[in-house]
Design an enzyme around this catalytic site. Structure first.
Site, PDB file in Angstrom:
ATOM      1  N   GLY A  10       0.866  -1.227   0.066  1.00  0.00           N
ATOM      2  CA  GLY A  10      -0.144  -0.050  -0.113  1.00  0.00           C
ATOM      3  C   GLY A  10       0.788   1.219   0.068  1.00  0.00           C
ATOM      4  O   GLY A  10       1.929   1.121  -0.074  1.00  0.00           O
ATOM      5  N   SER A 124      -3.735   5.254  14.024  1.00  0.00           N
ATOM      6  CA  SER A 124      -4.080   6.667  13.442  1.00  0.00           C
ATOM      7  C   SER A 124      -4.528   7.610  14.454  1.00  0.00           C
ATOM      8  O   SER A 124      -5.120   7.432  15.647  1.00  0.00           O
ATOM      9  CB  SER A 124      -5.390   6.365  12.538  1.00  0.00           C
ATOM     10  OG  SER A 124      -6.052   7.487  12.105  1.00  0.00           O
ATOM     11  N   TYR A 149     -14.107   2.412  11.591  1.00  0.00           N
ATOM     12  CA  TYR A 149     -12.707   2.546  11.393  1.00  0.00           C
ATOM     13  C   TYR A 149     -11.916   2.802  12.574  1.00  0.00           C
ATOM     14  O   TYR A 149     -10.831   2.054  12.721  1.00  0.00           O
ATOM     15  CB  TYR A 149     -12.471   3.358  10.161  1.00  0.00           C
ATOM     16  CG  TYR A 149     -10.944   3.537   9.947  1.00  0.00           C
ATOM     17  CD1 TYR A 149     -10.440   4.846  10.156  1.00  0.00           C
ATOM     18  CD2 TYR A 149     -10.187   2.648   9.364  1.00  0.00           C
ATOM     19  CE1 TYR A 149      -8.904   4.991  10.194  1.00  0.00           C
ATOM     20  CE2 TYR A 149      -8.806   2.903   9.336  1.00  0.00           C
ATOM     21  CZ  TYR A 149      -8.164   4.343   9.733  1.00  0.00           C
ATOM     22  OH  TYR A 149      -6.804   4.492   9.626  1.00  0.00           O
ATOM     23  N   LYS A 153      -9.030   0.735  15.125  1.00  0.00           N
ATOM     24  CA  LYS A 153      -7.718   1.054  15.363  1.00  0.00           C
ATOM     25  C   LYS A 153      -7.546   1.259  16.885  1.00  0.00           C
ATOM     26  O   LYS A 153      -6.714   0.663  17.465  1.00  0.00           O
ATOM     27  CB  LYS A 153      -7.490   2.370  15.026  1.00  0.00           C
ATOM     28  CG  LYS A 153      -7.168   2.463  13.275  1.00  0.00           C
ATOM     29  CD  LYS A 153      -6.128   1.783  12.898  1.00  0.00           C
ATOM     30  CE  LYS A 153      -5.802   1.804  11.370  1.00  0.00           C
ATOM     31  NZ  LYS A 153      -4.496   1.071  10.856  1.00  0.00           N
TER      32      LYS A 153
HETATM   33  C1  WQD Z   1      -8.755  16.336   5.537  1.00  0.00           C
HETATM   34  C2  WQD Z   1      -9.399  18.011   5.541  1.00  0.00           C
HETATM   35  C3  WQD Z   1     -11.674  17.871   5.277  1.00  0.00           C
HETATM   36  C4  WQD Z   1     -11.748  16.078   1.202  1.00  0.00           C
HETATM   37  C5  WQD Z   1      -9.026  10.911   7.424  1.00  0.00           C
HETATM   38  C6  WQD Z   1      -9.318   9.890   7.932  1.00  0.00           C
HETATM   39  C7  WQD Z   1      -8.120   9.420   9.158  1.00  0.00           C
HETATM   40  C8  WQD Z   1      -6.738   9.403   8.223  1.00  0.00           C
HETATM   41  C9  WQD Z   1      -6.693  10.457   7.478  1.00  0.00           C
HETATM   42  C10 WQD Z   1      -6.433   7.005   8.096  1.00  0.00           C
HETATM   43  C11 WQD Z   1     -10.801  17.946   6.301  1.00  0.00           C
HETATM   44  C12 WQD Z   1     -11.273  18.466   3.878  1.00  0.00           C
HETATM   45  C13 WQD Z   1     -11.384  16.689   2.559  1.00  0.00           C
HETATM   46  C14 WQD Z   1     -12.494  16.757   0.133  1.00  0.00           C
HETATM   47  C15 WQD Z   1     -12.371  18.739   1.863  1.00  0.00           C
HETATM   48  N1  WQD Z   1      -6.997   8.143   7.619  1.00  0.00           N
HETATM   49  N2  WQD Z   1     -11.496  17.949   2.610  1.00  0.00           N
HETATM   50  N3  WQD Z   1     -12.587  18.116   0.536  1.00  0.00           N
HETATM   51  O1  WQD Z   1     -10.694  13.586   7.595  1.00  0.00           O
HETATM   52  O2  WQD Z   1      -8.412  14.583   8.522  1.00  0.00           O
HETATM   53  O3  WQD Z   1      -8.820  12.168   8.400  1.00  0.00           O
HETATM   54  O4  WQD Z   1      -7.798  10.461   6.552  1.00  0.00           O
HETATM   55  O5  WQD Z   1      -5.852   6.665   9.202  1.00  0.00           O
HETATM   56  O6  WQD Z   1      -8.440   8.471   9.828  1.00  0.00           O
HETATM   57  O7  WQD Z   1     -10.214  10.086   9.061  1.00  0.00           O
HETATM   58  O8  WQD Z   1      -8.686  13.504   6.139  1.00  0.00           O
HETATM   59  O9  WQD Z   1      -8.073  14.096   3.757  1.00  0.00           O
HETATM   60  O10 WQD Z   1     -10.489  13.116   4.584  1.00  0.00           O
HETATM   61  O11 WQD Z   1      -9.765  15.472   5.110  1.00  0.00           O
HETATM   62  O12 WQD Z   1     -12.608  19.814   2.059  1.00  0.00           O
HETATM   63  O13 WQD Z   1     -12.598  16.661  -0.804  1.00  0.00           O
HETATM   64  O14 WQD Z   1      -9.947  18.312   4.051  1.00  0.00           O
HETATM   65  O15 WQD Z   1     -13.121  18.540   5.688  1.00  0.00           O
HETATM   66  O16 WQD Z   1     -10.793  19.355   6.874  1.00  0.00           O
HETATM   67  P1  WQD Z   1      -9.150  13.584   7.720  1.00  0.00           P
HETATM   68  P2  WQD Z   1      -9.164  14.124   5.045  1.00  0.00           P
END
Ligand code: WQD
Length: 336
Positions: A10, A124, A149, A153
């Site tokens: 991955g 995470s 999820y 973890k």
């Molecule tokens: C980041 C920011 C969104 C997409 C997630 C999982 C976490 C980890 C990392 C595995 C936020 C904003 C996002 C989009 C947006 N994964 N956003 N438009 O939610 O912090 O964490 O990924 O371990 O477990 O929860 O990451 O990249 O989804 O979002 O505005 O199309 O970007 O609101 O503020 P997140 P993310």
């Protein structure tokens, strides 16, 4: 050390395999390729200048893991295997518990049977009950979280703690990733989400390469400087280096550390970093908040520096430039 990487084909695993070889270790990858590609391991071998054996199989198969531990004389395991889509976990909780918790338990059982005592777990920041700025490892962690999820973890962290309490010889590290971003500087390996990316950076990268029409910013009315969500984006190569540092610092017991930069960046700042890397403005619109999102989630990374002698070295701009190099050279990821 000879190290088994479960789920090692991955995004994080393939970058970690390269870092391990650079530090004189010998990775072996076990992956069921349900959300990864054998091409990633082939390219990682090329980049590392050394063949990385890939075994296609299920890390939840205790017999298989045990056979690999014996055949490859494995001395340590880094456990990446698991499903990681927050939204999907709400729809398919049983699959997430079976795959995520089940593979961790099966791997630890196989390790105990074969006398392998070194274990690094890919956890995470999602496990923190209350996201916020400068999160420390002693902040409350629980299973009363937003999604299965995150609960898997937190449960696996508890499994590791109980396994270590029962076997004082177990040497474990639990690594709480914040937001991994970026790609190897070569542009040959990177994040290759299947389907529509849930995460911000790969979505922006696909807007830049024309796979997606525009970025939807999930809310700009958060209590942050520019109103958009703030996260701790850590370059995937820094993250990979953090795994090597954790492996080399293992000692009896469980060490839990955040792997983050300690710096927050808003959605708009990430977008701006990508626009600078791409050299043009990228289409976007503000839409409603995404349910369950926090305003801010950043790490206090001081414990990792103190205990592992590691800290993130790369910037958001480095990550955006590296991610764009990967995306522009591989607009359809490893599928060619
Ligand atoms: C980041 C920011 C969104 C997409 C997630 C999982 C976490 C980890 C990392 C595995 C936020 C904003 C996002 C989009 C947006 N994964 N956003 N438009 O939610 O912090 O964490 O990924 O371990 O477990 O929860 O990451 O990249 O989804 O979002 O505005 O199309 O970007 O609101 O503020 P997140 P993310």
């Amino acid at each position: 050390m000879r190290v088994l990487l479960t789920g090692g084909a991955g995004y994080i695993g393939s970058h970690t395999a390269i870092a391990l070889i650079a530090h004189g270790h010998e990775p072996v990858v076990l992956d069921d390729l349900s959300n990864a590609s054998a091409e990633a391991v082939r390219r990682a071998s090329e980049l590392a200048g050394r063949e990385i054996p890939l075994v296609v199989g299920d890390a939840g198969d205790r017999e298989l893991v045990g056979r690999l531990l014996a055949e490859h004389r494995i001395e340590a395991v880094i456990h990446f295997a698991g499903r990681k889509a927050v939204g999907e976990s709400v729809a398919k909780p049983l699959e997430y518990y079976r795959v995520n918790v089940g593979s961790a338990v099966a791997t630890l059982e196989a390790m105990a049977e074969h006398g392998v005592r070194r274990f690094v777990f890919s956890s995470s920041a999602t496990v923190y009950e209350q996201p916020g700025p400068d999160l420390r490892e002693d902040a409350p962690v629980g299973i009363a979280l937003e999604n299965p999820y995150g609960r898997t973890k937190a449960m696996i962290e508890a499994v590791v703690a109980d396994a270590a309490a029962a076997d004082p010889a177990l040497e474990a590290a639990v690594l709480r990733y914040f937001n991994p971003i970026g790609a190897h500087e070569s542009g040959r390996i990177g994040e290759d989400p299947h389907g529509i990316p849930n995460n911000l950076a790969p979505f922006i990268a696909q807007v830049a390469s024309g796979e997606r029409e525009r970025l939807r910013i999930f809310g700009d009315d958060y209590p942050t400087a520019d109103g958009t969500g703030v996260r701790d984006y850590i370059h995937v190569v820094d993250l990979a280096e953090g795994h090597v540092a954790a492996l080399e610092a293992l000692e009896p017991g469980v060490l839990t550390v955040n792997l983050g930069t300690g710096r927050g960046a808003s959605v708009r700042e990430v977008l701006a970093a990508f626009e600078a890397a791409v050299g043009r403005a990228l289409p976007h619109e503000v839409v409603a908040r995404r349910p369950g999102d926090a305003a801010v989630s950043t790490a206090d990374p001081s414990l990792a520096h103190e205990r592992l002698g590691w800290r993130a070295a790369r910037s958001l701009e480095d990550a955006a430039a590296d991610a764009w190099r990967w995306q522009s050279a591989n607009p359809r990821g490893y599928r060619g």
